[in-house]
Enzyme design. Structure first.
Site, PDB file in Angstrom:
ATOM      1  N   ASP A  62      32.875 -33.717  12.593  1.00  0.00           N
ATOM      2  CA  ASP A  62      31.414 -33.929  13.087  1.00  0.00           C
ATOM      3  C   ASP A  62      30.925 -32.849  13.730  1.00  0.00           C
ATOM      4  O   ASP A  62      31.387 -32.084  14.443  1.00  0.00           O
ATOM      5  CB  ASP A  62      31.655 -35.081  14.259  1.00  0.00           C
ATOM      6  CG  ASP A  62      30.300 -35.728  14.925  1.00  0.00           C
ATOM      7  OD1 ASP A  62      29.297 -35.257  14.350  1.00  0.00           O
ATOM      8  OD2 ASP A  62      30.404 -36.745  15.699  1.00  0.00           O
ATOM      9  N   HIS A  80      27.979 -32.999  14.848  1.00  0.00           N
ATOM     10  CA  HIS A  80      27.023 -33.857  15.979  1.00  0.00           C
ATOM     11  C   HIS A  80      25.705 -33.057  16.395  1.00  0.00           C
ATOM     12  O   HIS A  80      25.047 -33.284  17.202  1.00  0.00           O
ATOM     13  CB  HIS A  80      28.090 -33.460  17.273  1.00  0.00           C
ATOM     14  CG  HIS A  80      27.760 -34.753  18.339  1.00  0.00           C
ATOM     15  ND1 HIS A  80      27.286 -34.374  19.524  1.00  0.00           N
ATOM     16  CD2 HIS A  80      28.268 -35.853  18.258  1.00  0.00           C
ATOM     17  CE1 HIS A  80      27.269 -35.765  20.066  1.00  0.00           C
ATOM     18  NE2 HIS A  80      27.867 -36.465  19.531  1.00  0.00           N
ATOM     19  N   GLU A  82      23.564 -41.842  12.292  1.00  0.00           N
ATOM     20  CA  GLU A  82      23.835 -42.265  13.804  1.00  0.00           C
ATOM     21  C   GLU A  82      22.509 -42.368  14.379  1.00  0.00           C
ATOM     22  O   GLU A  82      22.340 -43.265  15.388  1.00  0.00           O
ATOM     23  CB  GLU A  82      25.074 -41.653  14.342  1.00  0.00           C
ATOM     24  CG  GLU A  82      24.561 -40.254  14.922  1.00  0.00           C
ATOM     25  CD  GLU A  82      25.911 -39.790  15.642  1.00  0.00           C
ATOM     26  OE1 GLU A  82      25.819 -39.847  16.782  1.00  0.00           O
ATOM     27  OE2 GLU A  82      26.819 -39.601  14.983  1.00  0.00           O
TER      28      GLU A  82
END
Length: 382
Positions: A183, A185, A236
């Site tokens: 990830d 992020h 996300e």
């Protein structure tokens, strides 16, 4: 049957639950939350509740359309998350009324078990080899880790090499037969992302997640996709199928809508179908509580292009408050060899411990996202 009310509950460590009650005694549970903005979403839920209280809970699609299109301003994380929790609860009620799990209402199961992965290393990843080894010993066949902590826009060679070293340690612990997801992020600037994904090719990640910030143009994401052979995942912080089309056009291999953010079960199904057109897989984002995870799993069992499911048991954010603490029976979240068995109970397949939830709401929480700064004092992405 009519909806008689919607209640919301702030639940530690950073979650928001809701309950929809009906005049026939059947209730449903949902999990609407934006991490760090639970109070804001709670207010939005109660505003949207005015549109469904007094209505038939089984008209799920009509409610979804009204909740999204009934206001002139629509979309975004707060309203989409508020909608998502209501949508979870409506599907939960529908399954309970008909005596079947939600995935039966979505066309029936297309698999017998769902693969899940675990998190290791925390926000500032460390101790990777030992952490991954522990997950392997627990039976998991896949793990995910952050690439790094705070990063400058163009990281030093030492920082880039440290990220690679952590990934190598994870691969060593996993061996060649298990999967590693990494990830970013959204912490990584595009130029550095292109460099890092090429460096990481040697550890053969299952995917690299959110390599750049979601608000950057799709052509920038396409440049990261094209920089290496590593599959790219994102989603996300995208909240509808309309937002997913540009990233699919950019060539991502995996879409990651969150069941608590992207309009609930109803919209996850549509996003998955859209991804199927592009040959992309679904791996729902879900570092949240038990209701969100149950909702994601119901979608997973009915979705042909599903890949793997994130789950948060033992995650570093929990601080002792595990998702199973709010369930009367945690059987759905007892994973065997890295898989979850198909739930057979009605609705979402879980029984929420309402007393535990109400007790938790008495304390509530004020969880906020960390604010990170670099050595020069400048703000950087968390």
């Amino acid at each position: 049957m009519k909806i008689t009310g919607i209640e919301t509950f702030l639940v530690q460590p950073r979650w928001l639950f809701l309950k929809i009650s009906t005049d026939e005694g059947v209730s449903g549970w949902g999990e609407p939350v934006v991490e760090g903005r639970a109070g804001t979403v709670r207010a939005a839920v109660h505003e949207l509740a005015e549109l469904v209280v007094g209505e038939d809970p089984l008209r799920i699609e009509d409610h979804w359309q009204v909740l999204r299109r009934g206001g002139f301003y629509r979309g975004g994380p707060v309203l989409s998350s508020a909608m998502a929790g209501i949508d979870h609860a409506l599907w939960d009620i529908a399954g309970k009324v008909r005596g079947v799990p939600v995935h039966e209402l979505l066309g029936g199961p297309v698999r017998d078990r769902v693969r899940v992965y675990s998190w290791v290393g925390g926000d500032r990843p460390s101790g990777i080899f030992d952490a991954v080894s522990a997950q392997v010993a627990a039976g998991f066949t896949a793990v995910k880790m952050n690439v790094a902590g705070p990063l400058a826009p163009i990281a030093s060679p030492a920082e880039a090499n440290a990220a690679l070293a952590r990934a190598r340690a994870a691969r060593e612990a996993l061996g060649p037969d298990r999967d590693l997801a990494i990830d970013f992020h959204g912490r990584v600037a595009p130029a550095l992302a292109r460099r890092l994904v090429r460096m990481l090719e040697e550890v053969q990640p299952m995917f690299v997640e959110e390599p750049i910030l979601p608000e950057l143009p799709a052509e920038v994401l396409a440049s990261v996709v094209g920089a290496s052979t590593v599959p790219i995942a994102t989603g996300e912080r995208l909240y509808s199928r309309w937002e997913f089309k540009p990233v699919l056009d950019a060539g991502v291999a995996v879409v990651q809508p969150d069941p608590s953010h992207a309009g609930g079960i109803s919209e996850l199904r549509r996003i998955a179908s859209l991804a199927e057109i592009y040959g992309a897989s679904l791996a729902p984002h879900c570092p949240l509580g038990p209701i969100a995870l149950a909702a994601a799993m119901q979608v997973a069992f009915a979705t042909p292009n599903f890949l793997i499911q994130e789950q948060s048991l033992g995650m570093h954010y929990h601080d002792g408050h595990e998702p199973v603490a709010y369930l009367a029976d945690s059987a759905l979240f007892r994973f065997t060899d890295g898989y979850a068995a198909r739930p057979t109970g009605p609705g979402l397949g879980i029984e929420v411990d309402e007393e535990a939830v109400r007790r938790a709401d008495e304390t509530g929480h004020r969880w906020r996202s960390p604010v990170w700064r670099l050595d020069d004092g400048g703000l950087t992405e968390w």
